[in-house]
Write a protein that holds these residues in place. Structure first.
Motif, PDB file in Angstrom:
ATOM      1  N   LEU A   1       0.821  -1.215   0.000  1.00 42.98           N
ATOM      2  CA  LEU A   1       0.000   0.000   0.000  1.00 42.98           C
ATOM      3  C   LEU A   1       0.856   1.266   0.000  1.00 42.98           C
ATOM      4  O   LEU A   1       0.419   2.306  -0.499  1.00 42.98           O
ATOM      5  CB  LEU A   1      -0.945  -0.004   1.199  1.00 42.98           C
ATOM      6  CG  LEU A   1      -2.122  -0.978   1.105  1.00 42.98           C
ATOM      7  CD1 LEU A   1      -2.884  -1.038   2.421  1.00 42.98           C
ATOM      8  CD2 LEU A   1      -3.055  -0.589  -0.031  1.00 42.98           C
ATOM      9  N   GLN A   2       2.075   1.175   0.550  1.00 47.89           N
ATOM     10  CA  GLN A   2       2.967   2.335   0.467  1.00 47.89           C
ATOM     11  C   GLN A   2       3.193   2.725  -0.993  1.00 47.89           C
ATOM     12  O   GLN A   2       3.221   3.899  -1.349  1.00 47.89           O
ATOM     13  CB  GLN A   2       4.311   2.034   1.139  1.00 47.89           C
ATOM     14  CG  GLN A   2       5.230   3.255   1.193  1.00 47.89           C
ATOM     15  CD  GLN A   2       6.681   2.884   1.403  1.00 47.89           C
ATOM     16  OE1 GLN A   2       7.246   2.090   0.654  1.00 47.89           O
ATOM     17  NE2 GLN A   2       7.294   3.478   2.413  1.00 47.89           N
TER      18      GLN A   2
ATOM     19  N   ILE B   1      -6.278   7.490  -4.983  1.00 51.33           N
ATOM     20  CA  ILE B   1      -7.140   7.888  -3.866  1.00 51.33           C
ATOM     21  C   ILE B   1      -7.881   6.679  -3.302  1.00 51.33           C
ATOM     22  O   ILE B   1      -8.007   6.519  -2.078  1.00 51.33           O
ATOM     23  CB  ILE B   1      -8.144   8.969  -4.314  1.00 51.33           C
ATOM     24  CG1 ILE B   1      -7.422  10.311  -4.512  1.00 51.33           C
ATOM     25  CG2 ILE B   1      -9.269   9.130  -3.283  1.00 51.33           C
ATOM     26  CD1 ILE B   1      -8.288  11.383  -5.142  1.00 51.33           C
ATOM     27  N   ALA B   2      -8.351   5.795  -4.187  1.00 55.93           N
ATOM     28  CA  ALA B   2      -9.075   4.598  -3.739  1.00 55.93           C
ATOM     29  C   ALA B   2      -8.183   3.726  -2.859  1.00 55.93           C
ATOM     30  O   ALA B   2      -8.614   3.202  -1.819  1.00 55.93           O
ATOM     31  CB  ALA B   2      -9.573   3.809  -4.945  1.00 55.93           C
ATOM     32  N   PHE B   3      -6.922   3.574  -3.251  1.00 55.03           N
ATOM     33  CA  PHE B   3      -5.993   2.760  -2.458  1.00 55.03           C
ATOM     34  C   PHE B   3      -5.673   3.422  -1.116  1.00 55.03           C
ATOM     35  O   PHE B   3      -5.510   2.733  -0.098  1.00 55.03           O
ATOM     36  CB  PHE B   3      -4.706   2.498  -3.244  1.00 55.03           C
ATOM     37  CG  PHE B   3      -4.825   1.394  -4.252  1.00 55.03           C
ATOM     38  CD1 PHE B   3      -5.019   0.085  -3.838  1.00 55.03           C
ATOM     39  CD2 PHE B   3      -4.752   1.663  -5.604  1.00 55.03           C
ATOM     40  CE1 PHE B   3      -5.132  -0.950  -4.770  1.00 55.03           C
ATOM     41  CE2 PHE B   3      -4.861   0.645  -6.545  1.00 55.03           C
ATOM     42  CZ  PHE B   3      -5.054  -0.665  -6.127  1.00 55.03           C
ATOM     43  N   ILE B   4      -5.577   4.736  -1.092  1.00 53.11           N
ATOM     44  CA  ILE B   4      -5.275   5.433   0.157  1.00 53.11           C
ATOM     45  C   ILE B   4      -6.431   5.291   1.148  1.00 53.11           C
ATOM     46  O   ILE B   4      -6.231   5.131   2.358  1.00 53.11           O
ATOM     47  CB  ILE B   4      -4.959   6.916  -0.108  1.00 53.11           C
ATOM     48  CG1 ILE B   4      -3.701   7.038  -0.976  1.00 53.11           C
ATOM     49  CG2 ILE B   4      -4.742   7.666   1.207  1.00 53.11           C
ATOM     50  CD1 ILE B   4      -3.454   8.442  -1.513  1.00 53.11           C
ATOM     51  N   ILE B   5      -7.662   5.334   0.641  1.00 52.86           N
ATOM     52  CA  ILE B   5      -8.828   5.116   1.502  1.00 52.86           C
ATOM     53  C   ILE B   5      -8.786   3.708   2.098  1.00 52.86           C
ATOM     54  O   ILE B   5      -9.048   3.502   3.289  1.00 52.86           O
ATOM     55  CB  ILE B   5     -10.136   5.335   0.709  1.00 52.86           C
ATOM     56  CG1 ILE B   5     -10.283   6.819   0.339  1.00 52.86           C
ATOM     57  CG2 ILE B   5     -11.346   4.865   1.518  1.00 52.86           C
ATOM     58  CD1 ILE B   5     -11.435   7.106  -0.600  1.00 52.86           C
ATOM     59  N   PHE B   6      -8.426   2.732   1.266  1.00 49.44           N
ATOM     60  CA  PHE B   6      -8.296   1.357   1.760  1.00 49.44           C
ATOM     61  C   PHE B   6      -7.209   1.267   2.830  1.00 49.44           C
ATOM     62  O   PHE B   6      -7.351   0.532   3.818  1.00 49.44           O
ATOM     63  CB  PHE B   6      -7.980   0.412   0.606  1.00 49.44           C
ATOM     64  CG  PHE B   6      -7.750  -1.015   1.034  1.00 49.44           C
ATOM     65  CD1 PHE B   6      -8.805  -1.813   1.448  1.00 49.44           C
ATOM     66  CD2 PHE B   6      -6.464  -1.551   1.055  1.00 49.44           C
ATOM     67  CE1 PHE B   6      -8.597  -3.124   1.862  1.00 49.44           C
ATOM     68  CE2 PHE B   6      -6.246  -2.856   1.469  1.00 49.44           C
ATOM     69  CZ  PHE B   6      -7.313  -3.648   1.870  1.00 49.44           C
TER      70      PHE B   6
ATOM     71  N   ALA C   1      -2.626  10.047   5.424  1.00 45.58           N
ATOM     72  CA  ALA C   1      -3.572   9.555   4.420  1.00 45.58           C
ATOM     73  C   ALA C   1      -4.566  10.643   4.020  1.00 45.58           C
ATOM     74  O   ALA C   1      -4.885  10.815   2.835  1.00 45.58           O
ATOM     75  CB  ALA C   1      -4.307   8.329   4.950  1.00 45.58           C
ATOM     76  N   VAL C   2      -5.070  11.386   5.002  1.00 43.64           N
ATOM     77  CA  VAL C   2      -5.999  12.482   4.704  1.00 43.64           C
ATOM     78  C   VAL C   2      -5.317  13.535   3.825  1.00 43.64           C
ATOM     79  O   VAL C   2      -5.886  14.022   2.842  1.00 43.64           O
ATOM     80  CB  VAL C   2      -6.518  13.124   6.004  1.00 43.64           C
ATOM     81  CG1 VAL C   2      -7.337  14.382   5.687  1.00 43.64           C
ATOM     82  CG2 VAL C   2      -7.362  12.123   6.788  1.00 43.64           C
ATOM     83  N   GLY C   3      -4.066  13.860   4.167  1.00 45.02           N
ATOM     84  CA  GLY C   3      -3.336  14.836   3.371  1.00 45.02           C
ATOM     85  C   GLY C   3      -3.078  14.359   1.954  1.00 45.02           C
ATOM     86  O   GLY C   3      -3.195  15.140   0.992  1.00 45.02           O
ATOM     87  N   MET C   4      -2.742  13.078   1.789  1.00 47.01           N
ATOM     88  CA  MET C   4      -2.500  12.529   0.446  1.00 47.01           C
ATOM     89  C   MET C   4      -3.767  12.565  -0.400  1.00 47.01           C
ATOM     90  O   MET C   4      -3.731  12.887  -1.590  1.00 47.01           O
ATOM     91  CB  MET C   4      -1.959  11.102   0.554  1.00 47.01           C
ATOM     92  CG  MET C   4      -0.513  11.029   1.018  1.00 47.01           C
ATOM     93  SD  MET C   4       0.180   9.353   0.935  1.00 47.01           S
ATOM     94  CE  MET C   4      -0.543   8.599   2.401  1.00 47.01           C
TER      95      MET C   4
END
Length: 470
Positions: free
Chosen positions: A266-267, A432-437, A329-332
Motif C-alpha cells: 500500500l505504500q 485515492i481509492a488505495f489510500i482510503i483502503f 492519508a488524509v493529506g494525500m
C-alpha cells in the motif's frame, strides 16, 4: 564521542543505503526526461527502462533475508554499496562504449539489486542496534536519507541540466546525471567497513560476547546487559530455526507476513513513485510547464519531501505510528483531489502544484518513514529476516507495477486530455481509492509499536496468532 553520538553516527552510516536508494531512484526522474528523447522511447519502453531497476530490487529484496542471515546485515550493506557503484558507472556509459537501451536496462537492474538489498538490510540493522525509546527516530534516519537522496539528486540533475543546452542534455547530460551517483556510492562503500555488526545477528550466530561488547559500546552498561538478556531469552529456543530460516507457512507466521506485506504494498499504491519517477512528465505534459522549468520544479518536490520527513522523525515516537498514517492519508487524498480535480475541470495551475506538494508532504510525514519503522520492528526475531525480505520484495513488485502502468494509464484514450472521460485525472482517482483502503487496513490490522521493545512486540503477536514453532 558519547554513546548517543556514536549510535547516531552508526545509524547515519547505515542509512546511507537509503540515501543511495533515493538518489538512484531520483536520478531516473531527471535522466529519463532526456534519455527517452535520445533513444526515442515510446510510453511502454519508457516504463520498461524506468521500471527495470525494480526487477533488480525485487530479486535483491528476496535474497536479502538469506544474505543478512548467513553473512550478516553489515556484509549485506557492503555488497549493496558495491552494486550501486557498478550501476552508477554503467548506466551512463560514454558514447564510444556504444551505450544502448539494453545495456542501460542491465545496469539499472544491477542498481536495483543494490537497492533491494539495502532497503531490507539498512532499516533492520538500525532497528537492531537501537534502544526501544529511540528506535522510531533512528529507523526514520533511513527514510530521511532516502528523501535526502532525492533532494540532492534533484539539485545535481538541475545544475547538470542548467549547464547544458537541451540538445547537450539529450546527447550526454543524462550520462553525467547517472555518474554523479558515484560520489555517495564511494562514501557509503568505505564507511560501511567501519560500523559494528548487528548485536542480534551476533547472538543468532552464537557470538554472545561479541554482541555484548557492541551493546556496551552503544548503550549504558545496565541497559546493554538488559538488552542482551532479552535477546537471549527471546532466541533461546530459536537460534537453529533462525539460522535455517523460519517457515513462512506456519499458522502463527503467515498472518504477520501478510499484514506487513500488504502495508508495504500500500505504500507503493499511494502513487508516490509515480510522482517521483515521472514528475518531469507530469509538470511538462499535464501541468504545462516548459522543459526549462521541469528540473527546477523537481527541486521543490525534493525540498518538501525532505522537510516533512523531519516532521515525522520528531513525532513518530511521540504520536505513534498509526496516528501519523491517518493524518498523512488524509493529506494525500486532499493532494490528489486538488491535482486530479484541476486536471478534470481544466483548471491547471497553482492549485495543481499545491496538490502535488501537499501529497508529497503528507506522504513524507507518514507512509514514507512509518512503513519502514513498522517493517523493521513488527516482525518477531525468529522470522525478521525472512518476513522483512518478503514484505520488501512485495513492495518492489508493487513499485514495478505502478511504474509500468502509470505512463500507459496517463496516455490511454480514457485519460486523454480534452477527449477522454477522465481528462487526465484517472491515475489520481485510482491512487485515492488505495489510500482510503489504507486507512481501514491500518485501523483493523496494524498494531501500535511505539515504546515497545522488539521482544515485547513478539509477545503481542504470540497472543494474537500463537507461538512461532521451533
Amino acid at each position: 564521542m558519547s554513546k548517543k553520538g556514536l549510535l547516531i553516527l552508526i545509524a547515519a552510516v547505515a542509512a546511507l543505503g537509503g540515501l543511495l536508494f533515493g538518489y538512484d531512484t531520483g536520478v531516473i526522474n531527471g535522466a529519463q526526461f532526456y534519455f527517452s528523447k535520445y533513444f526515442e522511447l515510446n510510453a511502454a519502453m519508457k516504463g520498461w527502462v524506468v521500471g527495470s531497476a525494480l526487477l533488480g530490487c525485487l530479486v535483491g529484496a528476496l535474497s536479502a533475508g538469506y544474505i543478512t542471515t548467513r553473512i550478516g546485515r553489515k556484509a549485506a550493506l557492503i555488497i549493496s554499496a558495491s552494486l550501486f557503484t557498478i550501476s552508477a558507472f554503467g548506466s551512463g556509459l560514454p558514447e564510444f562504449m556504444q551505450q544502448s537501451v539494453t545495456l542501460l536496462v542491465v545496469f539499472r537492474i544491477v542498481g536495483g539489486l543494490g537497492i533491494g538489498l539495502a532497503s531490507m538490510a539498512a532499516p533492520t540493522y538500525i532497528a537492531e542496534i537501537s534502544p526501544k525509546d529511540k528506535r522510531g527516530i533512528l529507523v526514520s534516519f533511513y527514510q530521511l536519507a532516502v528523501v535526502t537522496g532525492f533532494f540532492v539528486v534533484f539539485l545535481a540533475t538541475y545544475y547538470i541540466g542548467e549547464g547544458n543546452s537541451p540538445e547537450q542534455n539529450i546527447e550526454s547530460g543524462w550520462r553525467w546525471m547517472f555518474w554523479s551517483e558515484l560520489i555517495p556510492c564511494s562514501l557509503f562503500l568505505v564507511l560501511t567497513f567501519f560500523i559494528p555488526r548487528s548485536p542480534r545477528w551476533l547472538v543468532l550466530s552464537g557470538r554472545e560476547e561479541e554482541a555484548l561488547k557492541v551493546l556496551n559500546t552503544l548503550h549504558e552498561k545496565e541497559e546493554a546487559q538488559r538488552e542482551i538478556d532479552e535477546i537471549k531469552l527471546s532466541l533461546k529456543k530459536e537460534r537453529k530455526t533462525q539460522l535455517k530460516g523460519a517457515s513462512a507457512l506456519q499458522k502463527s507466521v503467515l498472518p504477520i507476513i501478510i499484514i506487513g506485506s500488504v502495508l508495504s504494498l500500500l505504500q507503493q499504491f499511494t502513487g508516490i513513485n509515480a510522482v517521483l519517477y515521472y514528475g518531469g512528465d507530469i509538470f511538462e505534459k499535464a501541468l504545462g510547464f516548459t522543459q526549462e522549468d521541469v528540473l527546477a520544479q523537481q527541486i521543490l518536490l525534493g525540498a518538501v519531501n525532505f522537510i516533512f520527513t523531519f516532521l515525522a522523525m520528531f513525532t513518530v515516537d511521540k504520536l505513534g505510528r498509526k496516528p501519523l498514517i491517518y493524518i498523512g492519508a488524509v493529506g494525500m487524498i486532499l493532494g490528489f483531489v486538488f491535482l486530479g480535480g484541476s486536471l478534470y475541470f481544466d483548471a491547471v495551475g497553482l492549485i495543481s502544484l499545491i496538490g502535488i506538494l501537499l501529497f508529497i508532504g503528507a506522504f513524507a510525514m507518514s507512509m514514507g518513514p512509518v512503513t519502514w519503522v513498522l517493517l523493521s520492528e513488527m516482525f518477531p526475531n525468529k522470522i525478521r529476516s525472512v518476513a522483512m525480505s518478503i514484505a520488501v520484495a512485495i513492495q518492489w513488485a508493487g513499485n514495478f507495477l505502478v511504474s509500468q502502468s502509470f505512463p500507459i494509464i496517463v496516455e490511454s484514450d480514457a485519460n486523454a486530455r480534452g477527449t477522454g472521460f477522465w481528462n487526465g485525472s484517472l491515475p489520481y482517482v485510482i491512487f485515492i481509492a488505495f489510500i482510503i483502503f489504507l486507512i481501514f487496513f491500518t485501523k483493523k490490522y496494524i498494531i501500535e509499536t511505539k515504546g515497545k521493545s522488539l521482544e515485547q512486540l513478539e509477545g503481542i503477536w504470540a497472543e494474537k496468532y500463537g507461538e512461532i514453532e521451533s
